[in-house]
Design an enzyme around this catalytic site. Structure first.
Site, PDB file in Angstrom:
ATOM      1  N   ARG A   1     -11.932  13.317   1.393  1.00 46.13           N
ATOM      2  CA  ARG A   1     -12.827  12.365   2.071  1.00 46.13           C
ATOM      3  C   ARG A   1     -14.122  12.164   1.300  1.00 46.13           C
ATOM      4  O   ARG A   1     -14.788  11.144   1.439  1.00 46.13           O
ATOM      5  CB  ARG A   1     -13.134  12.868   3.492  1.00 46.13           C
ATOM      6  CG  ARG A   1     -11.907  12.938   4.395  1.00 46.13           C
ATOM      7  CD  ARG A   1     -11.366  11.561   4.695  1.00 46.13           C
ATOM      8  NE  ARG A   1     -10.166  11.626   5.546  1.00 46.13           N
ATOM      9  CZ  ARG A   1      -9.429  10.558   5.837  1.00 46.13           C
ATOM     10  NH1 ARG A   1      -9.742   9.360   5.364  1.00 46.13           N
ATOM     11  NH2 ARG A   1      -8.365  10.688   6.601  1.00 46.13           N
TER      12      ARG A   1
ATOM     13  N   ARG B   1       1.725   6.657  -6.905  1.00 48.64           N
ATOM     14  CA  ARG B   1       0.673   7.640  -7.201  1.00 48.64           C
ATOM     15  C   ARG B   1       1.230   9.050  -7.071  1.00 48.64           C
ATOM     16  O   ARG B   1       1.016   9.904  -7.947  1.00 48.64           O
ATOM     17  CB  ARG B   1      -0.508   7.414  -6.264  1.00 48.64           C
ATOM     18  CG  ARG B   1      -1.600   8.462  -6.345  1.00 48.64           C
ATOM     19  CD  ARG B   1      -2.865   8.054  -5.595  1.00 48.64           C
ATOM     20  NE  ARG B   1      -2.654   7.726  -4.193  1.00 48.64           N
ATOM     21  CZ  ARG B   1      -3.602   7.258  -3.372  1.00 48.64           C
ATOM     22  NH1 ARG B   1      -4.831   7.068  -3.812  1.00 48.64           N
ATOM     23  NH2 ARG B   1      -3.326   6.989  -2.113  1.00 48.64           N
TER      24      ARG B   1
ATOM     25  N   GLU C   1     -14.330  -1.394   6.049  1.00 49.51           N
ATOM     26  CA  GLU C   1     -14.374  -0.028   5.513  1.00 49.51           C
ATOM     27  C   GLU C   1     -15.654   0.098   4.671  1.00 49.51           C
ATOM     28  O   GLU C   1     -16.141  -0.897   4.143  1.00 49.51           O
ATOM     29  CB  GLU C   1     -13.125   0.184   4.632  1.00 49.51           C
ATOM     30  CG  GLU C   1     -12.940   1.580   4.119  1.00 49.51           C
ATOM     31  CD  GLU C   1     -11.561   1.771   3.466  1.00 49.51           C
ATOM     32  OE1 GLU C   1     -10.525   1.509   4.120  1.00 49.51           O
ATOM     33  OE2 GLU C   1     -11.534   2.169   2.293  1.00 49.51           O
TER      34      GLU C   1
ATOM     35  N   TYR D   1      -1.507  13.176   6.741  1.00 47.36           N
ATOM     36  CA  TYR D   1      -1.139  12.106   7.678  1.00 47.36           C
ATOM     37  C   TYR D   1       0.324  12.242   8.075  1.00 47.36           C
ATOM     38  O   TYR D   1       1.176  12.571   7.240  1.00 47.36           O
ATOM     39  CB  TYR D   1      -1.319  10.731   7.013  1.00 47.36           C
ATOM     40  CG  TYR D   1      -2.723  10.177   6.990  1.00 47.36           C
ATOM     41  CD1 TYR D   1      -3.744  10.688   7.774  1.00 47.36           C
ATOM     42  CD2 TYR D   1      -3.017   9.076   6.174  1.00 47.36           C
ATOM     43  CE1 TYR D   1      -5.022  10.137   7.732  1.00 47.36           C
ATOM     44  CE2 TYR D   1      -4.290   8.526   6.130  1.00 47.36           C
ATOM     45  CZ  TYR D   1      -5.294   9.065   6.914  1.00 47.36           C
ATOM     46  OH  TYR D   1      -6.538   8.513   6.867  1.00 47.36           O
TER      47      TYR D   1
ATOM     48  N   TYR E   1       0.833  -1.211   0.000  1.00 53.35           N
ATOM     49  CA  TYR E   1       0.000   0.000   0.000  1.00 53.35           C
ATOM     50  C   TYR E   1       0.867   1.260   0.000  1.00 53.35           C
ATOM     51  O   TYR E   1       0.594   2.219  -0.727  1.00 53.35           O
ATOM     52  CB  TYR E   1      -0.962   0.021   1.192  1.00 53.35           C
ATOM     53  CG  TYR E   1      -1.711   1.337   1.280  1.00 53.35           C
ATOM     54  CD1 TYR E   1      -2.558   1.742   0.261  1.00 53.35           C
ATOM     55  CD2 TYR E   1      -1.522   2.193   2.370  1.00 53.35           C
ATOM     56  CE1 TYR E   1      -3.226   2.963   0.319  1.00 53.35           C
ATOM     57  CE2 TYR E   1      -2.186   3.415   2.441  1.00 53.35           C
ATOM     58  CZ  TYR E   1      -3.033   3.795   1.410  1.00 53.35           C
ATOM     59  OH  TYR E   1      -3.672   5.006   1.467  1.00 53.35           O
TER      60      TYR E   1
HETATM   61  C1  3EB Z   1      -7.926   6.042   5.317  1.00 57.27           C
HETATM   62  O1  3EB Z   1      -8.868   6.739   5.666  1.00 57.27           O
HETATM   63  C2  3EB Z   1      -8.265   4.641   4.914  1.00 57.27           C
HETATM   64  O2  3EB Z   1      -5.114   5.660  -0.562  1.00 57.27           O
HETATM   65  O3  3EB Z   1      -6.661   6.258  -1.959  1.00 57.27           O
HETATM   66  C3  3EB Z   1      -9.277   5.300   2.186  1.00 57.27           C
HETATM   67  C4  3EB Z   1      -9.600   5.884   0.954  1.00 57.27           C
HETATM   68  C5  3EB Z   1      -7.975   4.894   2.398  1.00 57.27           C
HETATM   69  C6  3EB Z   1      -8.614   6.056  -0.042  1.00 57.27           C
HETATM   70  C7  3EB Z   1      -6.298   5.871  -0.841  1.00 57.27           C
HETATM   71  C8  3EB Z   1      -7.007   5.077   1.413  1.00 57.27           C
HETATM   72  C9  3EB Z   1      -7.324   5.659   0.200  1.00 57.27           C
HETATM   73  O4  3EB Z   1      -6.762   6.440   5.311  1.00 57.27           O
HETATM   74  C10 3EB Z   1      -7.583   4.229   3.668  1.00 57.27           C
END
Ligand code: 3EB
Length: 333
Positions: free
Chosen positions: A215, A148, A323, A202, A141
């Site tokens: 989001r 990306r 999820e 993050y 991941y």
């Molecule tokens: C998170 O909230 C969970 O890497 O495109 C959710 C939606 C998550 C998209 C991405 C990762 C991605 O971090 C993981």
């Protein structure tokens, strides 16, 4: 279902083949439990994740036509009057590593969008074989996120519109990295979740490059509005909550979804998103034996009207078990 919606997305019984032959307003048909390398038509998107529980469904996207289809490099697309669906499946057996495959997928996607009348991705779904394999920053991941970020011409510091996204793991034996998207002529309205740190912010502990997504985005077209909700997990702030407690993780994910929808209301000023029959939810589950508990929890905590399916998929953090993502329509109040 309202004819006014720009994108009519639904789960349907019947085969992918029958849906592809039938109507002339079909933008895409998603078939679960099948390798993305098996696509038979630009509108046909096989998804490796298997559906859990029954009845077996395909996902159908319909929109205003006429619908034009074609391919661009390794991308296949289907273009309606106002919306485009595109998908890429890269055979990882032909690629040196995940970072490189991800970079290539996003480069193709970006090059395609730059010459498309629908230049703005609203949401991107990413299905990554063996997503949790590898230790520390070698985890697939994290390598996917690096690739990306290598490709996309985006500096999140500039606050550009970011697409919503989902990133889920398929079985490690699946040969294809899959990326598919919905795009339009104008960007969506980005919505961040006040309960969660924005993903692009993050801290370093989650990997060398932060994931690039919003989001959720709101698609506004012809007076209708639809919320495209990113993959939403049991993350508060930036931390995973309720380790090893799948029902609590689902409840926390739903609280995050409700908080996001509330934020959308705050931003639009007048439009409420409702989990009703015009929308859809997808619940990703790491361990199929959690299906019944998750189903019961969702039935107790979300309106019965909203269609939902359950897919077997790994979550991008090893300590998360489930999820949710989805599409819901907004109504003016
Ligand atoms: C998170 O909230 C969970 O890497 O495109 C959710 C939606 C998550 C998209 C991405 C990762 C991605 O971090 C993981």
């Amino acid at each position: 279902m309202s004819e006014l919606l720009s994108l009519r997305a639904s789960y349907e019984e019947g085969t992918a083949g029958a849906w592809l032959e039938g109507a002339d307003d079909v933008l895409a048909v998603f078939e679960f439990g099948r390798s993305p390398l098996d696509s038979t038509d630009p509108r046909h998107v096989p998804v490796a994740l298997e559906q859990l529980g029954g009845p077996a469904m395909v996902e159908v996207w319909r929109c205003a036509g006429p619908i034009k289809t074609g391919s661009w490099d390794r991308l296949r697309f289907s273009q309606g009057e106002e919306l485009t669906m595109g998908h890429i499946a890269l055979d990882l057996r032909e690629s040196s590593d995940m970072r490189e495959a991800s970079r290539l997928a996003y480069e193709i996607l970006q090059t395609y969008l730059q010459q498309s009348p629908h230049q703005w991705p609203l949401k991107i779904w990413n299905y990554i074989p063996g997503i949790n394999q590898g230790q520390g920053d070698e985890e697939l991941y994290r390598q996917f996120c690096l690739g990306r970020a290598d490709a996309v011409l985006i500096d999140p510091g500039d606050s550009p519109p970011l697409p919503a996204a989902t990133a889920i793991g398929s079985r490690a034996e699946e040969p294809a990295l899959q990326v598919y998207f919905l795009a339009a002529a104008l960007p969506g309205l980005d919505v961040e979740n006040p309960r969660q740190v924005s993903a692009w912010r993050y801290p370093r502990q989650y990997g060398p490059k932060s994931p690039l997504f919003s989001r959720g985005t709101i698609l506004r077209l012809n007076g209708s509005q639809q919320f495209l909700i990113s993959g939403t997990a049991s993350i508060v702030g930036h931390q995973s909550h309720h380790e090893n407690q799948v029902a609590n993780q689902l409840s926390e994910s739903l609280r995050n979804v409700h908080s996001l929808l509330e934020e959308g209301y705050r931003l639009t000023g007048d439009s409420h998103a409702r989990l009703d029959a015009e929308g859809m939810l997808k619940v990703y589950i790491r361990d199929p034996s959690d299906l019944e508990l998750i189903r019961r929890t969702l039935d107790a905590e979300a309106p019965a009207e909203i269609p939902r399916i359950y897919l077997k998929g790994d979550i991008c953090r090893e300590n998360l078990l489930t999820e949710i993502d989805g599409i819901v329509s907004l109504q003016r109040s």
